[in-house]
Design a protein around this motif. Sequence first.
Motif, PDB file in Angstrom:
ATOM      1  N   ALA A   1       0.839  -1.201   0.000  1.00 28.10           N
ATOM      2  CA  ALA A   1       0.000   0.000   0.000  1.00 28.10           C
ATOM      3  C   ALA A   1       0.876   1.253   0.000  1.00 28.10           C
ATOM      4  O   ALA A   1       0.584   2.229  -0.710  1.00 28.10           O
ATOM      5  N   GLY A   2       1.956   1.227   0.776  1.00 23.20           N
ATOM      6  CA  GLY A   2       2.889   2.352   0.752  1.00 23.20           C
ATOM      7  C   GLY A   2       3.555   2.506  -0.595  1.00 23.20           C
ATOM      8  O   GLY A   2       3.793   3.623  -1.061  1.00 23.20           O
ATOM      9  N   ARG A   3       3.846   1.375  -1.232  1.00 22.24           N
ATOM     10  CA  ARG A   3       4.443   1.405  -2.575  1.00 22.24           C
ATOM     11  C   ARG A   3       3.512   2.134  -3.543  1.00 22.24           C
ATOM     12  O   ARG A   3       3.959   2.979  -4.336  1.00 22.24           O
ATOM     13  N   LEU A   4       2.224   1.818  -3.504  1.00 20.73           N
ATOM     14  CA  LEU A   4       1.262   2.480  -4.395  1.00 20.73           C
ATOM     15  C   LEU A   4       1.223   3.981  -4.143  1.00 20.73           C
ATOM     16  O   LEU A   4       1.207   4.786  -5.083  1.00 20.73           O
ATOM     17  N   GLU A   5       1.228   4.359  -2.865  1.00 24.75           N
ATOM     18  CA  GLU A   5       1.166   5.788  -2.541  1.00 24.75           C
ATOM     19  C   GLU A   5       2.411   6.513  -3.038  1.00 24.75           C
ATOM     20  O   GLU A   5       2.309   7.603  -3.621  1.00 24.75           O
ATOM     21  N   ARG A   6       3.576   5.916  -2.840  1.00 26.57           N
ATOM     22  CA  ARG A   6       4.817   6.581  -3.258  1.00 26.57           C
ATOM     23  C   ARG A   6       4.941   6.672  -4.772  1.00 26.57           C
ATOM     24  O   ARG A   6       5.581   7.588  -5.297  1.00 26.57           O
ATOM     25  N   THR A   7       4.345   5.706  -5.503  1.00 27.27           N
ATOM     26  CA  THR A   7       4.414   5.717  -6.964  1.00 27.27           C
ATOM     27  C   THR A   7       3.172   6.350  -7.594  1.00 27.27           C
ATOM     28  O   THR A   7       2.964   6.253  -8.795  1.00 27.27           O
ATOM     29  N   GLN A   8       2.366   6.992  -6.732  1.00 25.04           N
ATOM     30  CA  GLN A   8       1.198   7.773  -7.178  1.00 25.04           C
ATOM     31  C   GLN A   8       0.220   6.923  -7.982  1.00 25.04           C
ATOM     32  O   GLN A   8      -0.269   7.322  -9.043  1.00 25.04           O
ATOM     33  N   ARG A   9      -0.066   5.757  -7.442  1.00 29.88           N
ATOM     34  CA  ARG A   9      -1.102   4.896  -8.013  1.00 29.88           C
ATOM     35  C   ARG A   9      -2.160   4.628  -6.944  1.00 29.88           C
ATOM     36  O   ARG A   9      -1.842   4.447  -5.773  1.00 29.88           O
TER      37      ARG A   9
END
Length: 781
Positions: free
Chosen positions: A474-482
């Motif tokens: 979930a953090g990955r999605l937020e950091r990659t703006q998805r």
Amino acid sequence: MVRFLGTANSILGAAARWRRDRRIGTLRRAADRARDNRDHAEAARLYGGVLALDGSLSEIYVQCGHMNKELGRLEEAEACYLAALALTPDDPDLHLQIGHLHKVAGRNGEAAWAYYCASKLRPGWAEALGELCALYEREGPRLIGLLSNRGNQQPRAKDCPSGTTLLVGLSDWATVGGTTALQVCHAAEQKVTVELFPLLDLRSKEALPAPTIAIDAAFEPAAGLHVARSSDWLEDGPYMVIARTAAGEGPLALQAVNIDSMSRWRSSYLAVVEEERALLALDRSDMERFVQEMRLRPRFLVVVEGSNPERMTSTVAALERQIYPTWICCRADGDFTKEVLQSCEADFVVCIEAGDELTADALFEFASAINAWPEIDMHYADEDSRLAGGQPGNPFYKPDWSPDYLEVFNYIGRPACFRMDIAYQAAGGIGYYDFVLRFCEKTNRIRHIRRVLCTVHRSAQQVADRAADRLALAGRLERTQRRGTVAPLVRAGYGWDIRIALARMPLVSIVLPTAGMTVEFEGRRIDLLANALLNIYRESSYGNIEVVIIHNGNLSVEHEALATSFGCRLVHYSEPRFNISKKLNLGVSEARGEFVVLLNDDIEVANAAWIERMLEHFEKDHVGVVGARLLYPDGTIQHAGVVMNWGAPDHVMRGAPGDSDGYFLSTSGTHNYAAVTGACMMVRRDDYISVGGFPEDLAISYNDIDFCQKIRLKGRSIVYAPQVVLTHMESQSREPVLDPEETAIYQKRWAVRNAIDPFYNEVRLSIVPPTFEVTFNGRYI
């Protein structure tokens, strides 16, 4: 000369067996001494060493189980006992020991069943009957239902055909185990049902759970037996098999069988492990001298997560055996914090877990790689995990850097070494997976070492903290703006499926070459073009599409009317010679969409969101082409990615069940491959044009693979998206052919670059065909 060579080989083989048997004897005597001295941990380790050399010794599994039970490691003890049970199912002492184990664990129903089997195998045995009576006094009549539903005839062994396992009971029934399928034969006239229960999953006190599978056996006159064949693939492990009449009357017989899809290579793998250890011992002095000649002498900080004292002991012992000397170890009880990295000065950090054991040359290999490629920020290697008896046997041969596969699970795993300054920036999250994700967002200078350099305590399939992993993604999605959801791959028991909420809905052009044919297929007449159009427009949930039909000028009036009704664009391909590359290039030149889907006309849509599930990958800038999971009409796999099989393209897992997970989620999880089939692929139109489209000198063969190679040269990834499921009737418009001239063109263009597939280990995984089965290929050894 032939006779001499045969004799020499025989002598060498006998010598190898003598050395192995001598080693087994030495280990057994040492293990027995440790057992007699009540050094249970050392005894368990030594018995595990014996099993690494010979996994057919039931009595050693039993001793290993005893030692683990004494240490309180009940799960490990149970696994050892069950492995022994699969080898010697008619051993009453073994059933008694299993009963004792279950009683200690408080699983009284299972304990009663084990004591019951022991008493049946040795009638009148006071110890087994006494234990059974004692349990009955405590549990009362609840045990009656358990025991009355179990069989009462123990089977006996009988000779069997080569490559099978044949277990024949008093009622002349048998189980024949191939790989993961099972057959059952029964000589009686009546119909027979066979039930299979995984022994490791029997957790009920009072009754059996529902069987994993029930098979009806029908009479086959040629064999003179009733035969039942399972169409399902069974998970590896020990099973209880119960044969009943079809009417469900009392059991005819029962047996424990061990299903092991890897059995045919297991001994070879252990032999390779032992050989590598022997070679390492011979080379150690040379490697130590080489360390002194290294231009760079990187300092390693080895961070060990966990605090289990026994596991920490084995990890530290492996570190002390390291050939490369410049390292320091520290322990991290919680998250991977910046404070841990600041604990000492180092150039690279290596992260392992308590219980993991680095090979003696692991840090040496990392240091050598850093000297060879000083610009690389992260090196990672392959890993293995131990089987129930303690011996290695579950290797994970990883692909080279695969950014999209990393979003399925932490395939980087252990061991890996990370450049310290970047590691410091990435630290401070919620666990190791989060750290790896953050690190890989800061650099793509990542290299894979194709060697097993660590035996891990917890295999890649065993997730320590699913909640933390979900938060990491979930953090990955937020950091990659998805924006999207992270859902578990339920069937596999580990791994994740990220579904993206698309930020926009760009126009997608579906380029559909067709000959306008109607074919006979599996008893039905199919108008391929009409069927494809109806599928696309009625079964797809994505609305912003156009379909560009490339035809040969011979469409029927009905075809044209149907195409017009859907708003399709018709493009006439007028050249007399068939050339699918030219047809597709013509279609793309007429397409107006930002994205293009190349689609055969013999494909049917199987899930409505197929276009969205392809588009979502293009929210990652590095993605160049996305392919689909294509199934044959019978549900088996036609396409799940393409690898370079000895330099020649081939589909992985062709013919496997369509819902299989594959090798470490190679089929059910998003994966990076060298190529995907052009029968269904999505690409940015600009990328398609920038590489010159499909190669027109490859009219029939290899054109989609050539195209993917050109996209990869642009630095973009090829992604297999398993959630995009379509049915492919394959080559219904045209008979498949392989043009030798085109083969020569393709090989001249790509042979050097494709000699080694970056996403498939051709040394350790099967290559003809590429099915991800662990094997050892003579070409490379």
